[in-house]
Design a protein around this motif. Structure first.
Motif, short mmCIF file in Angstrom:
data_model
loop_
_atom_site.label_atom_id
_atom_site.label_comp_id
_atom_site.label_asym_id
_atom_site.label_seq_id
_atom_site.Cartn_x
_atom_site.Cartn_y
_atom_site.Cartn_z
N GLY A 12 31.17 71.74 51.64
CA GLY A 12 30.59 71.65 50.30
C GLY A 12 31.05 70.48 49.48
N LEU A 13 32.00 69.70 49.99
CA LEU A 13 32.53 68.55 49.26
C LEU A 13 32.14 67.26 49.97
N ASN A 14 31.76 66.25 49.20
CA ASN A 14 31.38 64.96 49.77
C ASN A 14 32.62 64.11 50.05
N CYS A 15 32.71 63.61 51.25
CA CYS A 15 33.85 62.81 51.68
C CYS A 15 33.35 61.44 52.13
N ALA A 94 18.78 52.98 51.17
CA ALA A 94 19.50 52.99 49.90
C ALA A 94 18.76 53.83 48.86
N VAL A 95 17.42 53.89 48.98
CA VAL A 95 16.61 54.69 48.06
C VAL A 95 16.53 56.15 48.50
N LEU A 96 16.39 56.37 49.81
CA LEU A 96 16.14 57.72 50.33
C LEU A 96 17.38 58.47 50.79
N GLY A 97 18.51 57.76 50.94
CA GLY A 97 19.63 58.35 51.68
C GLY A 97 20.45 59.39 50.97
N ASN A 98 20.04 59.81 49.77
CA ASN A 98 20.82 60.83 49.08
C ASN A 98 20.73 62.19 49.75
N GLU A 99 19.65 62.44 50.50
CA GLU A 99 19.46 63.71 51.21
C GLU A 99 18.82 63.41 52.56
N CYS A 100 19.64 63.45 53.62
CA CYS A 100 19.17 63.14 54.97
C CYS A 100 19.22 64.40 55.83
N LEU A 101 18.76 64.27 57.07
CA LEU A 101 19.01 65.33 58.02
C LEU A 101 20.51 65.42 58.24
N GLY A 102 21.01 66.65 58.41
CA GLY A 102 22.44 66.83 58.61
C GLY A 102 23.21 66.74 57.30
N ARG A 229 15.49 74.96 57.38
CA ARG A 229 16.37 73.94 57.93
C ARG A 229 17.54 74.59 58.67
N TYR A 230 17.72 74.19 59.93
CA TYR A 230 18.85 74.70 60.71
C TYR A 230 20.14 73.98 60.35
N ASP A 231 20.03 72.86 59.60
CA ASP A 231 21.21 72.12 59.19
C ASP A 231 21.65 72.47 57.77
N ARG A 232 21.24 73.63 57.30
CA ARG A 232 21.69 74.17 56.01
C ARG A 232 22.15 75.61 56.23
N LYS A 233 23.23 76.01 55.57
CA LYS A 233 23.80 77.33 55.79
C LYS A 233 24.34 77.90 54.49
N GLY A 243 20.77 79.28 38.87
CA GLY A 243 20.53 80.64 39.32
C GLY A 243 20.24 80.77 40.80
N LEU A 244 20.35 79.68 41.56
CA LEU A 244 20.06 79.68 42.99
C LEU A 244 21.32 79.34 43.77
N ARG A 245 21.52 80.03 44.87
CA ARG A 245 22.66 79.75 45.73
C ARG A 245 22.45 78.42 46.46
N VAL A 246 23.48 77.61 46.51
CA VAL A 246 23.38 76.27 47.09
C VAL A 246 23.88 76.31 48.54
N PRO A 247 23.06 75.87 49.49
CA PRO A 247 23.50 75.88 50.89
C PRO A 247 24.46 74.73 51.20
N TYR A 248 25.28 74.94 52.23
CA TYR A 248 26.11 73.87 52.75
C TYR A 248 25.28 73.00 53.69
N ARG A 249 25.61 71.72 53.73
CA ARG A 249 24.99 70.83 54.71
C ARG A 249 25.81 70.87 56.00
N LEU A 250 25.11 70.96 57.13
CA LEU A 250 25.76 70.96 58.44
C LEU A 250 25.42 69.66 59.15
N HIS A 251 26.43 68.99 59.68
CA HIS A 251 26.19 67.70 60.32
C HIS A 251 25.46 67.87 61.65
#
Length: 285
Positions: A12-15, A94-102, A229-233, A243-251
């Motif tokens: 859940g944390l960006n590194c 640079a424009v699209l990369g804020n939300e990618c697969l994984g 999405r299988y890469d979200r959990k 009010g919505l639960r936020v999924p974790y990103r899976l690499h």
């Protein structure tokens, strides 16, 4: 000049894992940061980009990161929308990369990212997404800074199953479903795709949850195909946003990225034997 930060979400944390730097996309190279290399439990972001202090080649850098982008006609439309050369994969990323697969994120410090939130989509907006072909999806893609591979028009949205409402992720908010439009030239392609998925399930193959979204009639302009999405959990400790639960990103990465195959060559031709290569231990390292 190219100066992009590469992040990965961990619990859940960006590194920050590294940077892509260069004069332009023709000589840009990816390198891991010293802090990430020294971090306990650090892992490579790709089998083709093993942990090392040296910067990777222009070729290796492009093969992995270009694999995060849309393909074909959608890529051309996005490039036009953001006023970039179609070949300039880093300018587009640079424009699209804020939300990618994984779990990978590409951050351009000079770009303004919207506040993180989920915006409720009205029925008319969903209907417009189904009817507008590439135009509406490209606008949503650029607004959400979302990069999804493939050649079909698709966007990432958040679906709340209890209310059956769709939400538009803004800022750093992750999506839960990939929503794909019908193909203008291929009739019943959504029904065909769902039929293939259900057939695979009945044969014992594990598949992601998918369903058809009908926003009007059974005509193609009113039909969307949604896949979870299988890469979200979700976990019990998932954060709550609007009010919505936020999924974790899976690499994750695809086999082309893992093998260092260029995006333009990912669909095998001329007897390249990709399946055999993917099974070789020396290729998989």
């Amino acid at each position: 000049m190219i100066d992009l930060i590469v992040e990965i979400e961990i619990s859940g944390l960006n590194c920050v894992v590294g940077k892509i730097t260069g004069n332009d996309y023709n000589d840009a190279r990816f390198s891991y940061t010293v802090d990430y290399l020294q971090m306990e439990g650090s892992r490579p972001i790709s089998l083709s980009l093993t942990l090392q202090t040296e910067a990777f080649s222009v070729h290796a850098t492009r093969n992995f990161f270009e694999g995060l982008l849309p393909e074909g006609f959608i890529r051309k439309c996005v490039a036009k929308e953001v006023h970039a050369d179609t070949n300039d994969y880093l300018n587009i990323l640079a424009v699209l990369g804020n939300e990618c697969l994984g779990a990978i994120r590409i951050v351009d410090n000079e770009a303004a990212i919207p506040v993180t939130s989920y915006k409720l989509l009205q029925d008319a907006e969903i209907k417009a997404l189904a009817q507008e072909g590439a135009t509406e999806s490209v606008q949503l893609i650029t607004k959400s800074h979302l990069s999804l591979t493939g050649a079909s028009g698709k966007v990432g949205l958040y679906y709340e199953p209890e209310s059956k409402k769709w939400f538009f992720p803004e800022g750093n908010a992750p999506s839960t479903h990939i929503v794909k439009q019908s193909h203008i030239r291929l009739k019943k392609i959504v029904a065909n795709e769902q039929l293939c998925m259900l057939t695979a399930k009945n044969l014992g193959i594990e598949i992601p949850e998918s369903f058809i979204v009908n926003v009007g009639s059974d005509n193609k302009e009113d039909i969307l195909f949604a896949t979870r999405r299988y890469d979200r959990k979700f976990d019990e400790d998932s954060a709550v946003l609007n009010g919505l639960r936020v999924p974790y990103r899976l690499h994750q990465e695809d086999f082309a990225q893992a093998l260092g195959i260029a995006a333009g060559d990912k669909y095998e031709k001329n007897g390249a034997a990709y399946l055999k290569r993917s099974m070789r231990s020396e290729e998989r390292r």
